[in-house]
Design a protein around this motif. Sequence first.
Motif, PDB file in Angstrom:
ATOM      1  N   ALA A  61       0.800  -1.409   0.003  1.00  0.00           N
ATOM      2  CA  ALA A  61      -0.133   0.078   0.058  1.00  0.00           C
ATOM      3  C   ALA A  61       0.796   1.206  -0.105  1.00  0.00           C
ATOM      4  N   THR A  62       2.003   1.270   0.704  1.00  0.00           N
ATOM      5  CA  THR A  62       2.702   2.330   0.904  1.00  0.00           C
ATOM      6  C   THR A  62       3.652   2.538  -0.349  1.00  0.00           C
ATOM      7  N   PHE A  65       0.504   3.496  -3.378  1.00  0.00           N
ATOM      8  CA  PHE A  65      -0.260   4.801  -3.051  1.00  0.00           C
ATOM      9  C   PHE A  65       0.605   5.965  -2.156  1.00  0.00           C
ATOM     10  N   TYR A  66       1.637   6.353  -2.950  1.00  0.00           N
ATOM     11  CA  TYR A  66       2.741   6.797  -2.361  1.00  0.00           C
ATOM     12  C   TYR A  66       2.158   8.378  -1.594  1.00  0.00           C
ATOM     13  N   LEU A  67       2.510   8.600  -0.490  1.00  0.00           N
ATOM     14  CA  LEU A  67       2.185   9.896   0.216  1.00  0.00           C
ATOM     15  C   LEU A  67       3.657  10.715   0.453  1.00  0.00           C
TER      16      LEU A  67
END
Length: 193
Positions: A61-62, A65-67
């Motif tokens: 997920a990281t 879906f990069y934040l």
Amino acid sequence: MSADTGRLSRGKRRFRAGRIERVVRLHELPLLIGLIVTWMALWHEVSWMSFISGVVVSITATRVFYLPPVTLAGRFNPWWALVYLGYFLWHVAVASFQVAWLAVRPGPVPMTSIIAVHLRTRSDFIMTMVGLTNSLIPGSLVAEVDRAQSILYLHVINTPTQKEIREMRREVYRIERLLILAVGSRSEMEATA
């Protein structure tokens, strides 16, 4: 062991460390731990299987879906954190009774408003905490956030006059100030003084 062999083994260690760093970045460790705990809570199970699958899902997920990383001020004041916590809990209790009374009292439906509050901080972390705090206190909810301008748009219940709207803005500024005093940077503290 010769010098060439020593260099070769150090090179292998650096390569492995670089490969691990690409998979798990150390500054993301709190996020990964939170995602793993959430994953295990969603499955209502604490087991090796839920832990390992949580690790795989959180890393995936990281990466998908990069934040952008949230920068923190690097300071924490326990006294102001306790003051903030007390303020928050008190207002949750009082607002719960106020909203319950609005729901059962006779009379017309209470007026609501969408108000814009221009925050003094530019910190994503402080802005998020102010928004979450206001959303958790009954009677207000964040409708929209303008991150570039540091503006929170709040949907607020029981605002029949400008007096209640001004009071709500003051409450948001108090929450922002308490959070800055608890975890904000020195420059933010000087700006709110």
